[in-house]
Write an enzyme that holds these catalytic residues in place. Structure first.
Site, mmCIF file in Angstrom:
data_model
loop_
_atom_site.group_PDB
_atom_site.id
_atom_site.type_symbol
_atom_site.label_atom_id
_atom_site.label_comp_id
_atom_site.label_asym_id
_atom_site.label_seq_id
_atom_site.Cartn_x
_atom_site.Cartn_y
_atom_site.Cartn_z
ATOM 1 N N GLU A 71 0.841 -1.198 0.000
ATOM 2 C CA GLU A 71 0.000 0.000 0.000
ATOM 3 C C GLU A 71 0.874 1.244 0.000
ATOM 4 O OE1 GLU A 71 -2.332 -0.189 3.565
ATOM 5 O OE2 GLU A 71 -3.414 -1.975 2.921
ATOM 6 N N LYS A 83 -6.868 9.913 6.156
ATOM 7 C CA LYS A 83 -5.712 9.173 5.648
ATOM 8 C C LYS A 83 -6.223 8.160 4.631
ATOM 9 C CE LYS A 83 -1.960 6.159 7.282
ATOM 10 N NZ LYS A 83 -1.375 5.558 8.503
#
Length: 159
Positions: A71, A83
């Site tokens: 990620e 986020k």
């Protein structure tokens, strides 16, 4: 095909405290300390916790996910406490989804509590509807949120 799953969790910890913990690398360290048998092992490949940081999560044996996922943090919004991390390799990408983003937003409820909004957004070929419906889940996010809350509450009682 597009999909969206979400989960909101009310927690008795101030939003600023949750955001400070969630917005950087501390979350990955907590996963490594407490969730390697459930979530996996987090390895920081690049970055300091800001936008562009890349992490690899290697799933534990026997988990519903197989292998690993990489990620990249694509958004860290300190003002709105948001986020976002995009899957760039492995995980749901390996299942054929073109786009997969985990999103976390911390909303202040009052001075001593907040709501953690966790979501997953994905996109892929219409032929993958069955794959997505049987594999995509926010359960890992729920487990992480529960662990964050427990950890922060323990820190609060120690002080």
């Amino acid at each position: 095909m597009r999909g969206h799953l979400s989960r909101d969790t009310l927690v008795d910890v101030p939003a600023a405290v949750v955001w400070d913990f969630n917005s950087g690398l501390e979350l990955g360290r907590l996963v490594n300390e407490q969730l390697t048998d459930v979530i996996g092992r987090v390895e920081f490949l690049e970055g300091d916790g800001g936008v562009g940081t890349t992490v690899k999560i290697t799933y534990p044996p026997g988990s519903p996910e197989s292998g690993y996922v990489i990620e990249r943090f694509i958004k860290i919004d300190n003002e709105n406490r948001v986020k976002e991390a995009e899957v760039i390799e492995g995980g749901y990408k390996a299942l054929g989804l073109d786009h997969f983003v985990f999103r976390s937003q911390i909303l202040e409820k009052d001075s001593e509590s907040c709501i953690i909004m966790s979501s997953a957004e994905y996109e892929g070929d219409d032929k993958l509807v069955e794959v997505a419906s049987s594999h995509v889940s926010v359960k890992p996010l729920e487990i992480v949120v529960e662990t964050i809350v427990k950890h922060l509450n323990e820190k609060k009682t120690v002080k």
